[in-house]
Enzyme design. Structure first.
Site, short mmCIF file in Angstrom:
data_model
loop_
_atom_site.label_atom_id
_atom_site.label_comp_id
_atom_site.label_asym_id
_atom_site.label_seq_id
_atom_site.Cartn_x
_atom_site.Cartn_y
_atom_site.Cartn_z
N GLU A 105 0.82 -1.21 0.00
CA GLU A 105 0.00 0.00 0.00
C GLU A 105 0.86 1.26 0.00
O GLU A 105 0.44 2.31 -0.48
CB GLU A 105 -0.91 0.01 1.23
N GLU B 40 -8.59 -0.92 9.89
CA GLU B 40 -7.91 0.23 10.47
C GLU B 40 -8.70 1.55 10.51
O GLU B 40 -8.53 2.36 11.43
CB GLU B 40 -6.60 0.52 9.69
N ASP C 114 -10.38 -7.64 -2.87
CA ASP C 114 -11.15 -8.88 -2.81
C ASP C 114 -12.58 -8.51 -2.47
O ASP C 114 -12.89 -7.35 -2.23
CB ASP C 114 -10.55 -9.84 -1.77
#
Length: 260
Positions: A22, A205, A228
């Protein structure tokens, strides 16, 4: 007078990612870089598109994000904090590669268990001790409007055939993102989370980021590309598509920096 975010004296935007994939495209685009260590973590201080930022890899989960958000607020005097990363899709109309900009978030795993049944509740509260009518955290309307304006006309490249691409460009939407310290690898749970909370995506998060930012009275955003669809095969899809979809969230984040 509004602070010019391109000046050297401007307060930075804090950017959090959970994992290296990321972080990679954001770190590669960073200029004028200096590095500092806090809380055994690396913080990259520099500029993205001319705007001062501080970039950090927090690790997975709500506690890790809370630590980094607190450091960004106190040590680096961030004027806003943004999470950039991937998530699982909950909304059945969304596809791998689509991007959800979270303007509402809640922690789906925070609540009360009674007689074996779980009821979610606003994070930091329980109904019999410090009750509240709130449930979740919302981006203020003014920031939400600026985000919507900034995204106008932005198009992302279609996924490659190797990542299941069919030539369709990823969709970018404002929506609700759920957070919990669980990787959702279950069709029934995906359907329940979408049905119960109206969530478009789920991750581990963003709800913590919103809770910390509210404490410090800081703007926040949560930008997630779908790696996903949070179903039975999501652990395979996550690994297969992570490296291709993560840069899409980063591209959206860079577009939104002037709106913060």
């Amino acid at each position: 007078m509004t602070e010019d975010p391109t000046t050297t004296k401007a307060r930075p935007v804090g950017i959090i990612c959970a994992i290296p994939a990321e972080l990679a495209s954001l770190r590669a685009a960073l200029t004028d870089v200096a590095t500092e260590e806090q809380a055994k973590l690396r913080f990259d201080i520099g500029r993205l598109a001319g705007i001062p930022v501080v970039l950090a890899e927090a690790g997975i989960g709500k506690v890790n994000t809370s630590v980094v958000a607190t450091v960004l607020a106190l040590r680096f005097d961030a004027r806003a904090i943004v999470f950039s990363g991937v998530a699982g899709g909950l909304d059945p109309t969304l596809h791998v590669g689509d991007v959800v900009v979270g303007v509402r978030t809640l922690q789906h795993d925070f609540g009360v268990i009674t007689a074996g049944a779980f009821s979610a509740y606003h994070a930091g509260h329980v109904p019999f001790f410090n009750p509240t009518d709130r449930f979740g955290f919302d981006v203020p309307a003014a920031l939400k409007n600026r985000v919507a304006t900034a995204l106008e006309g932005l198009e992302l490249p279609a996924l490659s055939a190797a990542a299941g691409g069919t030539g369709r460009r990823p969709r970018i939407m404002l929506g609700t993102i759920l957070s919990g310290d669980q990787f959702i690898n279950c069709e029934a749970t995906r359907e329940r989370l979408h049905r119960t909370f109206g969530g478009h995506a789920v991750e581990m998060e963003g709800g913590a980021l919103a809770q910390v930012c509210e404490r410090f009275d800081l703007p926040w955003l949560n930008v997630r590309s779908l790696s996903d669809l949070a179903g039975a095969e999501s652990h395979f899809d996550f690994k297969a598509y992570l490296h291709e979809v993560a840069p899409a969230a980063a591209a959206v984040l860079v577009r939104l920096l002037p709106a913060l």
